[in-house]
Enzyme design. Structure first.
Site, PDB file in Angstrom:
ATOM      1  CE  LYS A   1      -5.940   1.755   0.746  1.00 28.14           C
ATOM      2  NZ  LYS A   1      -5.491   1.069  -0.495  1.00 28.14           N
TER       3      LYS A   1
ATOM      4  CG  ASP B   1      -2.223  -1.665   0.276  1.00 32.02           C
ATOM      5  OD1 ASP B   1      -2.305  -1.056  -0.806  1.00 32.02           O
ATOM      6  OD2 ASP B   1      -2.653  -1.196   1.344  1.00 32.02           O
TER       7      ASP B   1
ATOM      8  CG  ASN C   1       0.966   0.302   3.495  1.00 33.67           C
ATOM      9  OD1 ASN C   1       0.426   0.999   4.338  1.00 33.67           O
ATOM     10  ND2 ASN C   1       0.309  -0.219   2.476  1.00 33.67           N
TER      11      ASN C   1
ATOM     12  CG  ASP D   1      -0.808  -0.730   7.098  1.00 32.61           C
ATOM     13  OD1 ASP D   1      -1.111  -0.926   8.289  1.00 32.61           O
ATOM     14  OD2 ASP D   1      -0.714   0.407   6.599  1.00 32.61           O
TER      15      ASP D   1
END
Length: 289
Positions: A103, A226, A231, A243
């Site tokens: 993203k 997140d 991830n 991440d």
């Protein structure tokens, strides 16, 4: 647009001088006046026009004629400055292929002392305002161009990776940083969502390792913020959590909700794919203690 090794390699030192001039002055101007670039570089008008034409042809700079002739770096131009600096520093000698798009980042292979990974942070104009509101690491500058938000994100992740790696959390080893680009060790694995385990027991071992890493990170003062199957990376023998730019501290006002969401994402994935029935409460007790 992906980075081009040819575009970076063919930058002339005068092209770089133009990019650096615009970068420096973007902290003051939304669109850097052409006259300011000429004064900064000390180029003749014809030389400046030629250099601006070259970097604009490479999509590293964009222009505006209103309310005056002005210029901005694009992400490609900012990325090029960072990668060029890493080459000059000796961290990498060649830029490889694009291996991942997220993203707010892109990931490339590169050649250094062996294979390394370059994570290029790209907080775009669409996400910048929400990022500024939701992330307390954004500086309170009156004028804060969106490309510099990416550097703040990269710095935050780089510092977290240093602490986490030293504290025993299984993360990529951070090597160095320049602007919005982090160089880190290559991980010989695949994302969790792309992996298939032979048995629920094997999957349960991986889940336990993820939670063990989350506990170590929590004890060091980090909540991922997140966490999901996208991830986490796994190989036959290892698990890594990647991440980390959005991490929060356990003392954050919403820390418990954030941690529950992270753990819910992971336990929900293993329940759906491998029928491992671990509640968020049980996962939380493993992490918080």
């Amino acid at each position: 647009m992906p980075l081009s090794a040819d575009d970076i390699r063919t930058l002339h030192k005068y092209d770089v001088a133009v990019l650096l001039s615009i970068e420096k002055q973007m902290k003051r101007y939304n669109w850097v006046p052409e006259e300011n670039i000429r004064k900064s570089t000390k180029f003749s008008q014809s030389e400046l026009e030629f250099r601006l034409g070259r970097v604009m042809a490479k999509d590293m700079v964009k222009s505006s004629t209103l309310p005056y002739d002005g210029y901005q770096l694009t992400f490609k131009g900012y990325d090029a400055l960072a990668v060029s600096a890493l080459v000059k520093r000796g961290t990498i000698s060649a830029l490889g292929t694009l291996i991942g798009v997220g993203k707010e980042s892109t990931v490339y292979e590169a050649l250094g002392m062996g294979t390394v990974v370059l994570k290029v942070h790209r907080i775009g104009q669409r996400s910048f305002q929400s990022a500024r509101l939701s992330r307390d690491y954004m500086p309170e500058w009156k004028h804060f161009p969106w490309i510099f938000a990416s550097t703040e994100s990269a710095k935050r992740e780089f510092e977290a990776l240093k602490v986490l790696q030293k504290g025993g959390v299984s993360v990529p080893v951070p090597l160095t940083i320049n602007r919005n680009v982090i160089a880190m060790t290559y991980i010989p694995g695949v994302n969790l969502n792309q992996s298939v385990f032979e048995s629920p027991e094997d999957a349960e071992v991986v889940l336990d390792e993820i939670l063990d890493n989350m506990k170590k990170a929590y004890d060091l003062g980090y909540i991922h913020n997140d966490l999901s199957e996208y991830n986490v990376m796994v190989s036959e023998k290892n698990v890594w959590v990647i991440d980390w730019p959005q991490w929060v501290e356990p003392v954050h006002p919403n820390a418990e909700d954030i941690l529950r969401r992270d753990l819910g994402n992971i336990t929900g994935y293993f329940k759906k794919k491998y029928r491992i029935d671990m509640s968020v409460e049980e996962a939380l007790s493993k992490v918080v203690g």
